[in-house]
Design a protein around this motif. Structure first.
Motif, PDB file in Angstrom:
ATOM      1  N   LEU A 268      19.326 -22.806 -28.510  1.00 16.53           N
ATOM      2  CA  LEU A 268      19.437 -24.483 -30.174  1.00 16.53           C
ATOM      3  C   LEU A 268      20.242 -24.030 -30.935  1.00 16.53           C
ATOM      4  CD1 LEU A 268      15.169 -24.214 -29.636  1.00 16.53           C
ATOM      5  CD2 LEU A 268      16.657 -25.895 -28.909  1.00 16.53           C
ATOM      6  N   ASP A 269      20.195 -22.908 -32.217  1.00 14.06           N
ATOM      7  CA  ASP A 269      21.063 -22.526 -32.556  1.00 14.06           C
ATOM      8  C   ASP A 269      22.947 -23.173 -32.324  1.00 14.06           C
ATOM      9  OD1 ASP A 269      18.276 -21.764 -34.321  1.00 14.06           O
ATOM     10  OD2 ASP A 269      18.914 -19.795 -33.550  1.00 14.06           O
ATOM     11  N   GLN A 270      22.773 -22.474 -31.462  1.00 15.12           N
ATOM     12  CA  GLN A 270      23.981 -23.102 -30.931  1.00 15.12           C
ATOM     13  C   GLN A 270      24.456 -23.758 -30.646  1.00 15.12           C
ATOM     14  OE1 GLN A 270      26.189 -23.467 -28.090  1.00 15.12           O
ATOM     15  NE2 GLN A 270      23.817 -23.803 -26.995  1.00 15.12           N
ATOM     16  N   SER A 271      23.829 -25.241 -30.031  1.00 11.11           N
ATOM     17  CA  SER A 271      23.634 -26.675 -30.045  1.00 11.11           C
ATOM     18  C   SER A 271      23.624 -27.021 -31.013  1.00 11.11           C
ATOM     19  CB  SER A 271      23.057 -26.856 -29.489  1.00 11.11           C
ATOM     20  OG  SER A 271      22.491 -28.228 -29.425  1.00 11.11           O
ATOM     21  N   THR A 275      18.480 -29.426 -32.972  1.00 17.27           N
ATOM     22  CA  THR A 275      17.789 -28.919 -33.529  1.00 17.27           C
ATOM     23  C   THR A 275      16.123 -27.752 -34.184  1.00 17.27           C
ATOM     24  OG1 THR A 275      19.100 -29.466 -35.022  1.00 17.27           O
ATOM     25  CG2 THR A 275      17.877 -28.712 -36.583  1.00 17.27           C
ATOM     26  N   ALA A 276      15.738 -26.741 -34.072  1.00 18.83           N
ATOM     27  CA  ALA A 276      14.780 -25.707 -34.302  1.00 18.83           C
ATOM     28  C   ALA A 276      15.199 -25.862 -35.926  1.00 18.83           C
ATOM     29  CB  ALA A 276      15.486 -24.492 -33.557  1.00 18.83           C
ATOM     30  N   PRO A 277      14.347 -26.571 -36.392  1.00 18.68           N
ATOM     31  CA  PRO A 277      13.870 -27.041 -38.076  1.00 18.68           C
ATOM     32  C   PRO A 277      14.016 -26.084 -38.468  1.00 18.68           C
ATOM     33  CG  PRO A 277      12.886 -28.427 -37.150  1.00 18.68           C
ATOM     34  CD  PRO A 277      13.759 -27.824 -35.815  1.00 18.68           C
ATOM     35  N   VAL A 278      12.166 -24.562 -37.659  1.00 17.53           N
ATOM     36  CA  VAL A 278      11.702 -24.121 -39.057  1.00 17.53           C
ATOM     37  C   VAL A 278      12.394 -22.809 -38.989  1.00 17.53           C
ATOM     38  CG1 VAL A 278       9.732 -22.281 -38.670  1.00 17.53           C
ATOM     39  CG2 VAL A 278       9.644 -24.548 -37.744  1.00 17.53           C
ATOM     40  N   GLU A 279      12.061 -21.741 -40.567  1.00 16.62           N
ATOM     41  CA  GLU A 279      13.083 -21.445 -41.162  1.00 16.62           C
ATOM     42  C   GLU A 279      13.293 -20.353 -40.045  1.00 16.62           C
ATOM     43  OE1 GLU A 279      11.354 -19.094 -44.785  1.00 16.62           O
ATOM     44  OE2 GLU A 279      12.605 -20.920 -45.701  1.00 16.62           O
ATOM     45  N   LYS A 280      14.053 -19.584 -39.850  1.00 11.35           N
ATOM     46  CA  LYS A 280      13.894 -18.047 -39.269  1.00 11.35           C
ATOM     47  C   LYS A 280      12.733 -17.079 -39.224  1.00 11.35           C
ATOM     48  CE  LYS A 280      18.653 -18.690 -37.388  1.00 11.35           C
ATOM     49  NZ  LYS A 280      20.354 -18.354 -37.264  1.00 11.35           N
ATOM     50  N   SER A 281      12.948 -17.344 -40.126  1.00 14.29           N
ATOM     51  CA  SER A 281      11.403 -15.693 -40.478  1.00 14.29           C
ATOM     52  C   SER A 281      10.281 -16.209 -40.300  1.00 14.29           C
ATOM     53  CB  SER A 281      11.506 -15.148 -41.486  1.00 14.29           C
ATOM     54  OG  SER A 281      11.219 -16.360 -42.447  1.00 14.29           O
ATOM     55  N   ALA A 282       9.829 -17.621 -39.996  1.00 12.30           N
ATOM     56  CA  ALA A 282       9.021 -18.083 -39.870  1.00 12.30           C
ATOM     57  C   ALA A 282       8.933 -18.411 -38.761  1.00 12.30           C
ATOM     58  CB  ALA A 282       8.485 -19.222 -40.584  1.00 12.30           C
ATOM     59  N   LEU A 342      18.223 -29.014 -20.689  1.00  7.37           N
ATOM     60  CA  LEU A 342      18.526 -29.093 -22.219  1.00  7.37           C
ATOM     61  C   LEU A 342      20.341 -29.058 -21.885  1.00  7.37           C
ATOM     62  CD1 LEU A 342      16.095 -26.970 -24.491  1.00  7.37           C
ATOM     63  CD2 LEU A 342      16.188 -29.580 -23.681  1.00  7.37           C
ATOM     64  N   GLN A 343      20.998 -28.345 -21.338  1.00  5.70           N
ATOM     65  CA  GLN A 343      22.471 -28.277 -21.493  1.00  5.70           C
ATOM     66  C   GLN A 343      22.865 -29.484 -20.992  1.00  5.70           C
ATOM     67  OE1 GLN A 343      23.213 -24.330 -19.821  1.00  5.70           O
ATOM     68  NE2 GLN A 343      23.363 -23.385 -21.833  1.00  5.70           N
ATOM     69  N   LYS A 344      22.004 -29.797 -19.690  1.00  6.14           N
ATOM     70  CA  LYS A 344      22.590 -31.515 -18.538  1.00  6.14           C
ATOM     71  C   LYS A 344      22.557 -32.418 -19.359  1.00  6.14           C
ATOM     72  CE  LYS A 344      21.745 -33.103 -14.355  1.00  6.14           C
ATOM     73  NZ  LYS A 344      21.265 -33.277 -12.806  1.00  6.14           N
ATOM     74  N   VAL A 345      21.631 -32.709 -20.329  1.00 10.90           N
ATOM     75  CA  VAL A 345      21.104 -33.600 -21.383  1.00 10.90           C
ATOM     76  C   VAL A 345      22.491 -33.568 -22.658  1.00 10.90           C
ATOM     77  CG1 VAL A 345      19.759 -34.837 -22.922  1.00 10.90           C
ATOM     78  CG2 VAL A 345      19.140 -33.060 -20.818  1.00 10.90           C
ATOM     79  N   GLU A 346      23.063 -32.510 -23.232  1.00 10.85           N
ATOM     80  CA  GLU A 346      23.332 -32.496 -24.063  1.00 10.85           C
ATOM     81  C   GLU A 346      24.948 -33.093 -24.110  1.00 10.85           C
ATOM     82  OE1 GLU A 346      24.911 -28.840 -27.697  1.00 10.85           O
ATOM     83  OE2 GLU A 346      23.646 -28.546 -26.098  1.00 10.85           O
ATOM     84  N   GLN A 347      25.132 -32.360 -22.529  1.00 13.46           N
ATOM     85  CA  GLN A 347      26.642 -32.094 -21.740  1.00 13.46           C
ATOM     86  C   GLN A 347      26.759 -34.178 -21.322  1.00 13.46           C
ATOM     87  OE1 GLN A 347      26.647 -30.128 -18.430  1.00 13.46           O
ATOM     88  NE2 GLN A 347      27.256 -27.565 -19.667  1.00 13.46           N
TER      89      GLN A 347
END
Length: 349
Positions: A268-271, A275-282, A342-347
């Motif tokens: 998700l982070d490289q996409s 977007t994964a919106p939650v702050e990484k530490s949380a 998810l990759q297929k949908v994105e492509q």
């Protein structure tokens, strides 16, 4: 639930332990069930390293019942409860405590940030005027979590709702004065709730006006059999706990959950599409929340996922988007299949 546990339930359902009775027919007062409930408590104590000065009790009513039982039993001195609002279930707990006559104070809330970060204890917090501080370790809907390394610091008593990530990652029970969890995520089927409470705290309460069914001590004194216990749910819970032990305990569950969630977050982070919106530490390692940023598109993708055999990907109706729930029994292969989808949908977008 783990496939191995479901297989065992199927095999034993009609004729459990040579009793010539189904598990749903045996008495909760029978020796066979007493063995099951004792076994379940012992396994849970072993898995969570629960000290002897904590009581363990199996109850009905779900985690939501604990929103009322905890304040009724444990907020009898100051009658004040502090809450860190990290999502839907912490807010529900605060509302329930007010309904049973306790004064509540939300110390901090991240609602305005869509619960994408964790609330914090204010520097001027005076724990002595509150009976306890209530937190939710894992916000199932919003995807933020208090892990062992970022628990709120307080000199007062701390209660944790661990309904959605109990046994998924290690916590030091001694850092809490009470913990509760509904059974339907990592413990077994719906119908049983676990409460773990420091014994000396229970003894130091005035329960005038609290009915007998709502008193923890009554259930503890009767070994969780004060009234008819949820026999099947506790039986299944015992099997799940045995499975966790066989797999290597909470340490191994945590390793697997870090691996599963790490794979999904890395994608998700490289996409540029999700977007994964939650702050990484949380970020939760149990409930991974993400979105394309387009509500209607998210709904269509969730429907496509179901057609592809990936069920329940749609996020909670209150937040939309997607939610991948990686509970202990969810295999890594399922995460790999989700990422491929998810990759297929994105492509093809």
């Amino acid at each position: 639930m783990p496939e191995e546990v479901i297989t065992t339930i199927k095999r034993e359902f009609e004729n459990n332990e040579r009793s010539h009775m189904s598990i749903i027919e045996i008495s909760h007062r029978s020796k066979k069930f007493q063995h099951i409930i004792t076994s379940a408590e012992q396994k849970l104590r072993q898995l969570m390293q629960i000290p002897d000065d904590y009581a363990v009790v199996f109850l009905q009513g779900g985690g939501s019942m604990q929103f009322e039982m905890m304040p009724l039993n444990l907020a009898t001195k100051q009658r004040n409860i502090a809450v860190l609002d990290s999502g839907n279930f912490s807010k529900k707990a605060e509302e329930a405590a007010r309904q049973v006559g306790k004064n509540t104070a939300i110390l901090d809330s991240t609602k305005d940030q869509h619960y994408q970060k964790l609330p914090v204890v204010p520097s001027n917090f005076n724990a002595s005027v509150f009976d306890y501080l209530h937190i939710v370790t894992n916000s199932t809907i919003e995807g933020a979590a208090f892990h062992q390394n970022n628990l709120p610091q307080t000199t007062g008593r701390l209660i944790a709702d661990m309904s959605s990530n109990i046994l998924a990652e290690p916590y030091n029970i001694s850092d809490f004065d009470a913990v509760f969890a509904g059974g339907q995520k990592n413990l077994g089927p719906a119908g049983v709730t676990v409460a773990i409470i420091k014994k000396d705290w229970l003894a130091d309460q005035d329960l005038t006006g609290v009915g007998p069914m709502m008193r923890y001590q009554n259930h503890i004194d009767k070994q969780s059999m004060y009234n008819t216990s949820p026999v099947f749910s506790i039986y299944a819970l015992d099997l799940v706990l045995a499975w966790v032990l066989d797999q290597g305990g909470v340490t191994e569950m945590y390793r697997r959950n870090l691996e599963k969630s790490g794979k999904l977050y890395a994608y998700l982070d490289q996409s540029n599409f999700y977007t994964a919106p939650v702050e990484k530490s949380a970020r939760s390692i149990t409930n991974i929340v993400f979105t394309t940023g387009d509500i209607q598109r998210d709904k269509v993708i969730a429907q496509q996922a179901e057609a592809a055999g990936l069920f329940n990907l749609a996020g909670h109706r209150s937040v939309g988007g997607f939610r991948a729930s990686l509970y202990n029994a969810q295999p890594t292969d399922a995460v790999d299949a989700l990422i491929a989808f998810l990759q297929k949908v994105e492509q093809n977008a």
